[in-house]
Design a protein around this motif. Structure first.
Motif, PDB file in Angstrom:
ATOM      1  N   ASP A   1      46.680 -14.280 -29.410  1.00 42.40           N
ATOM      2  CA  ASP A   1      47.842 -14.142 -28.528  1.00 42.40           C
ATOM      3  C   ASP A   1      47.448 -14.074 -27.058  1.00 42.40           C
ATOM      4  OD1 ASP A   1      50.749 -13.817 -28.402  1.00 42.40           O
ATOM      5  OD2 ASP A   1      50.308 -11.835 -27.601  1.00 42.40           O
ATOM      6  N   LEU A   2      46.277 -13.526 -26.765  1.00 44.76           N
ATOM      7  CA  LEU A   2      45.872 -13.317 -25.370  1.00 44.76           C
ATOM      8  C   LEU A   2      44.952 -14.411 -24.845  1.00 44.76           C
ATOM      9  CD1 LEU A   2      45.262  -9.452 -25.321  1.00 44.76           C
ATOM     10  CD2 LEU A   2      47.353 -10.747 -24.893  1.00 44.76           C
ATOM     11  N   TYR A   3      44.851 -15.522 -25.566  1.00 44.83           N
ATOM     12  CA  TYR A   3      44.014 -16.628 -25.093  1.00 44.83           C
ATOM     13  C   TYR A   3      44.475 -17.085 -23.724  1.00 44.83           C
ATOM     14  CZ  TYR A   3      42.058 -21.350 -24.802  1.00 44.83           C
ATOM     15  OH  TYR A   3      41.411 -22.490 -24.390  1.00 44.83           O
ATOM     16  N   ARG A   4      43.570 -17.080 -22.744  1.00 48.29           N
ATOM     17  CA  ARG A   4      43.803 -17.508 -21.367  1.00 48.29           C
ATOM     18  C   ARG A   4      44.845 -16.652 -20.638  1.00 48.29           C
ATOM     19  NH1 ARG A   4      46.973 -20.778 -18.190  1.00 48.29           N
ATOM     20  NH2 ARG A   4      48.903 -21.110 -19.301  1.00 48.29           N
ATOM     21  N   ALA A   5      45.192 -15.492 -21.190  1.00 56.30           N
ATOM     22  CA  ALA A   5      46.207 -14.646 -20.557  1.00 56.30           C
ATOM     23  C   ALA A   5      45.760 -14.153 -19.186  1.00 56.30           C
ATOM     24  CB  ALA A   5      46.527 -13.444 -21.450  1.00 56.30           C
ATOM     25  N   GLU A   6      44.445 -14.064 -18.967  1.00 58.79           N
ATOM     26  CA  GLU A   6      43.943 -13.553 -17.690  1.00 58.79           C
ATOM     27  C   GLU A   6      44.151 -14.534 -16.543  1.00 58.79           C
ATOM     28  OE1 GLU A   6      40.383 -15.342 -19.915  1.00 58.79           O
ATOM     29  OE2 GLU A   6      42.189 -14.196 -20.352  1.00 58.79           O
ATOM     30  N   THR A   7      44.484 -15.788 -16.848  1.00 52.19           N
ATOM     31  CA  THR A   7      44.635 -16.791 -15.791  1.00 52.19           C
ATOM     32  C   THR A   7      46.092 -17.034 -15.405  1.00 52.19           C
ATOM     33  OG1 THR A   7      44.741 -18.639 -17.366  1.00 52.19           O
ATOM     34  CG2 THR A   7      42.556 -17.951 -16.610  1.00 52.19           C
ATOM     35  N   GLY A   8      47.016 -16.424 -16.109  1.00 50.45           N
ATOM     36  CA  GLY A   8      48.428 -16.685 -15.842  1.00 50.45           C
ATOM     37  C   GLY A   8      49.098 -15.570 -15.064  1.00 50.45           C
ATOM     38  N   THR A   9      50.293 -15.870 -14.561  1.00 50.70           N
ATOM     39  CA  THR A   9      51.112 -14.877 -13.869  1.00 50.70           C
ATOM     40  C   THR A   9      52.229 -14.450 -14.809  1.00 50.70           C
ATOM     41  OG1 THR A   9      50.661 -15.877 -11.710  1.00 50.70           O
ATOM     42  CG2 THR A   9      52.570 -14.423 -11.874  1.00 50.70           C
ATOM     43  N   LEU A  10      52.258 -13.176 -15.141  1.00 56.16           N
ATOM     44  CA  LEU A  10      53.226 -12.674 -16.109  1.00 56.16           C
ATOM     45  C   LEU A  10      54.463 -12.131 -15.412  1.00 56.16           C
ATOM     46  CD1 LEU A  10      50.852 -10.766 -18.570  1.00 56.16           C
ATOM     47  CD2 LEU A  10      51.700 -13.109 -18.743  1.00 56.16           C
ATOM     48  N   ARG A  11      55.614 -12.665 -15.777  1.00 57.42           N
ATOM     49  CA  ARG A  11      56.873 -12.126 -15.286  1.00 57.42           C
ATOM     50  C   ARG A  11      57.316 -10.975 -16.184  1.00 57.42           C
ATOM     51  NH1 ARG A  11      61.168 -16.305 -15.409  1.00 57.42           N
ATOM     52  NH2 ARG A  11      60.225 -16.775 -17.435  1.00 57.42           N
ATOM     53  N   ALA A  12      58.372 -10.293 -15.802  1.00 56.08           N
ATOM     54  CA  ALA A  12      58.858  -9.155 -16.582  1.00 56.08           C
ATOM     55  C   ALA A  12      59.211  -9.567 -18.002  1.00 56.08           C
ATOM     56  CB  ALA A  12      60.069  -8.530 -15.885  1.00 56.08           C
ATOM     57  N   VAL A  13      59.836 -10.736 -18.152  1.00 60.29           N
ATOM     58  CA  VAL A  13      60.220 -11.207 -19.488  1.00 60.29           C
ATOM     59  C   VAL A  13      58.991 -11.514 -20.338  1.00 60.29           C
ATOM     60  CG1 VAL A  13      60.398 -13.616 -18.730  1.00 60.29           C
ATOM     61  CG2 VAL A  13      61.671 -12.855 -20.739  1.00 60.29           C
ATOM     62  N   ASP A  14      57.923 -11.992 -19.707  1.00 60.64           N
ATOM     63  CA  ASP A  14      56.684 -12.275 -20.435  1.00 60.64           C
ATOM     64  C   ASP A  14      56.017 -10.979 -20.885  1.00 60.64           C
ATOM     65  OD1 ASP A  14      57.074 -14.997 -19.870  1.00 60.64           O
ATOM     66  OD2 ASP A  14      56.017 -14.806 -17.961  1.00 60.64           O
ATOM     67  N   GLN A  15      56.009  -9.981 -20.017  1.00 58.90           N
ATOM     68  CA  GLN A  15      55.415  -8.687 -20.367  1.00 58.90           C
ATOM     69  C   GLN A  15      56.179  -8.037 -21.515  1.00 58.90           C
ATOM     70  OE1 GLN A  15      54.864  -6.142 -16.949  1.00 58.90           O
ATOM     71  NE2 GLN A  15      54.129  -7.816 -15.669  1.00 58.90           N
ATOM     72  N   LYS A  16      57.494  -8.167 -21.489  1.00 60.40           N
ATOM     73  CA  LYS A  16      58.316  -7.592 -22.559  1.00 60.40           C
ATOM     74  C   LYS A  16      58.009  -8.260 -23.888  1.00 60.40           C
ATOM     75  CE  LYS A  16      63.103  -6.572 -23.814  1.00 60.40           C
ATOM     76  NZ  LYS A  16      64.547  -6.682 -23.406  1.00 60.40           N
ATOM     77  N   GLN A  17      57.811  -9.574 -23.861  1.00 61.82           N
ATOM     78  CA  GLN A  17      57.514 -10.291 -25.106  1.00 61.82           C
ATOM     79  C   GLN A  17      56.145  -9.893 -25.662  1.00 61.82           C
ATOM     80  OE1 GLN A  17      58.326 -14.451 -24.993  1.00 61.82           O
ATOM     81  NE2 GLN A  17      57.235 -14.893 -26.884  1.00 61.82           N
ATOM     82  N   LEU A  18      55.177  -9.699 -24.785  1.00 65.11           N
ATOM     83  CA  LEU A  18      53.850  -9.279 -25.220  1.00 65.11           C
ATOM     84  C   LEU A  18      53.882  -7.872 -25.819  1.00 65.11           C
ATOM     85  CD1 LEU A  18      51.754 -10.677 -22.236  1.00 65.11           C
ATOM     86  CD2 LEU A  18      51.555 -11.393 -24.630  1.00 65.11           C
ATOM     87  N   GLU A  19      54.642  -6.979 -25.194  1.00 62.48           N
ATOM     88  CA  GLU A  19      54.756  -5.629 -25.734  1.00 62.48           C
ATOM     89  C   GLU A  19      55.499  -5.633 -27.069  1.00 62.48           C
ATOM     90  OE1 GLU A  19      54.519  -2.461 -22.122  1.00 62.48           O
ATOM     91  OE2 GLU A  19      56.484  -3.392 -22.444  1.00 62.48           O
ATOM     92  N   SER A  20      56.461  -6.527 -27.219  1.00 67.55           N
ATOM     93  CA  SER A  20      57.171  -6.649 -28.490  1.00 67.55           C
ATOM     94  C   SER A  20      56.219  -7.119 -29.589  1.00 67.55           C
ATOM     95  CB  SER A  20      58.338  -7.634 -28.359  1.00 67.55           C
ATOM     96  OG  SER A  20      59.303  -7.157 -27.451  1.00 67.55           O
ATOM     97  N   PHE A  21      55.327  -8.043 -29.234  1.00 69.03           N
ATOM     98  CA  PHE A  21      54.332  -8.505 -30.197  1.00 69.03           C
ATOM     99  C   PHE A  21      53.388  -7.371 -30.591  1.00 69.03           C
ATOM    100  CE2 PHE A  21      49.901  -9.937 -30.663  1.00 69.03           C
ATOM    101  CZ  PHE A  21      50.009 -10.616 -31.872  1.00 69.03           C
ATOM    102  N   GLU A  22      53.004  -6.558 -29.624  1.00 73.42           N
ATOM    103  CA  GLU A  22      52.125  -5.423 -29.896  1.00 73.42           C
ATOM    104  C   GLU A  22      52.766  -4.489 -30.924  1.00 73.42           C
ATOM    105  OE1 GLU A  22      49.796  -1.889 -27.396  1.00 73.42           O
ATOM    106  OE2 GLU A  22      51.457  -2.987 -26.481  1.00 73.42           O
ATOM    107  N   MET A  23      54.034  -4.156 -30.723  1.00 70.07           N
ATOM    108  CA  MET A  23      54.720  -3.275 -31.660  1.00 70.07           C
ATOM    109  C   MET A  23      54.928  -3.964 -33.003  1.00 70.07           C
ATOM    110  SD  MET A  23      54.842  -0.564 -30.033  1.00 70.07           S
ATOM    111  CE  MET A  23      55.538   0.236 -31.471  1.00 70.07           C
TER     112      MET A  23
END
Length: 232
Positions: A139-161
């Motif tokens: 899920d986090l492949y190349r995540a360090e190179t992108g710009t995360l918006r609020a909606v993207d952060q919410k989706q990642l946290e949803s995946f974590e849960m």
């Protein structure tokens, strides 16, 4: 291609990106890109090489993308809204949302294939390490190179849960709050922190080198990225 191109980073013209047999041409104006392609075809023809029109795509990256008309041998190149390059999905809005959704779906698929292991009676700490190593890495492949918006952060946290709920066999219909789930697995919300840590490591690595990525991070881009042609 020297002498061509109008896309500058830190005062330097960047006209091509090359990796293995992949070639990307960059330009801000449509007519400039057409001249670059014509020159590339001319140079390739001298060496007996031809450009595959079917595998060549064009995409405009802009806040308000509109169609691009680029011709090769009287044939118009396909204008696409998204393109997969080096394993990542690039879209014409320049955002990471589509890539995150795709990666999340792949990670969930990988989890389901090995759910017997992740939901087994193995030690909790071991199962968490397995999830972070084999599932989060997808899920986090190349995540360090992108710009995360609020909606993207919410989706990642949803995946974590989602991972912790599946690991503990907690259904959404059980009405168990996220805070309770985190207590059961002895975790805090950590996936965004992991991305920030990766970003810090990646930037530190890049700034120690004299390369294009360093100029992208430190340099200023005049105007915006308007046209990007990709050849597969």
């Amino acid at each position: 291609m020297y002498g061509f191109g109008d896309f500058k980073i830190g005062g330097q013209i960047i006209h091509t990106l090359k990796y293995a047999d992949e070639l990307v041409l960059l330009a801000k104006e449509e007519n400039v890109l057409q001249k670059m392609i014509d020159k590339l075809i001319e140079i390739g023809g001298c060496c007996g090489m031809e450009m595959n029109v079917e595998k060549t795509k064009v995409m405009r990256i802009s806040r308000q993308p509109f169609p691009v008309k680029i011709m090769i041998d009287q044939k118009q190149l396909e204008d696409v809204e998204s393109f997969k390059y080096l394993g990542s999905i690039l879209t014409n809005d320049g955002r990471c949302t589509c890539e995150i959704k795709c990666r999340t779906a792949m990670a969930k698929g990988a989890f389901n294939k090995k759910s017997a292991v992740f939901t087994s009676t193995l030690d909790l700490e071991l199962r968490k390490k397995l999830v972070k190593c084999y599932i989060w890495s997808i899920d986090l492949y190349r995540a360090e190179t992108g710009t995360l918006r609020a909606v993207d952060q919410k989706q990642l946290e949803s995946f974590e849960m989602w991972c912790w709920r599946r690991m503990e066999k907690i259904s959404w219909t059980d009405n168990v709050r996220n805070e309770e789930v985190l207590l059961r697995v002895k975790e805090l919300r950590n996936i965004l922190h992991e991305i920030r840590k990766r970003k810090a490591n990646w930037i530190g690595h890049i700034l120690c080198r004299n390369c294009l990525l360093q100029r992208v991070i430190e340099g200023k881009i005049k105007g915006g990225i308007e046209v990007q042609l990709m050849h597969n």
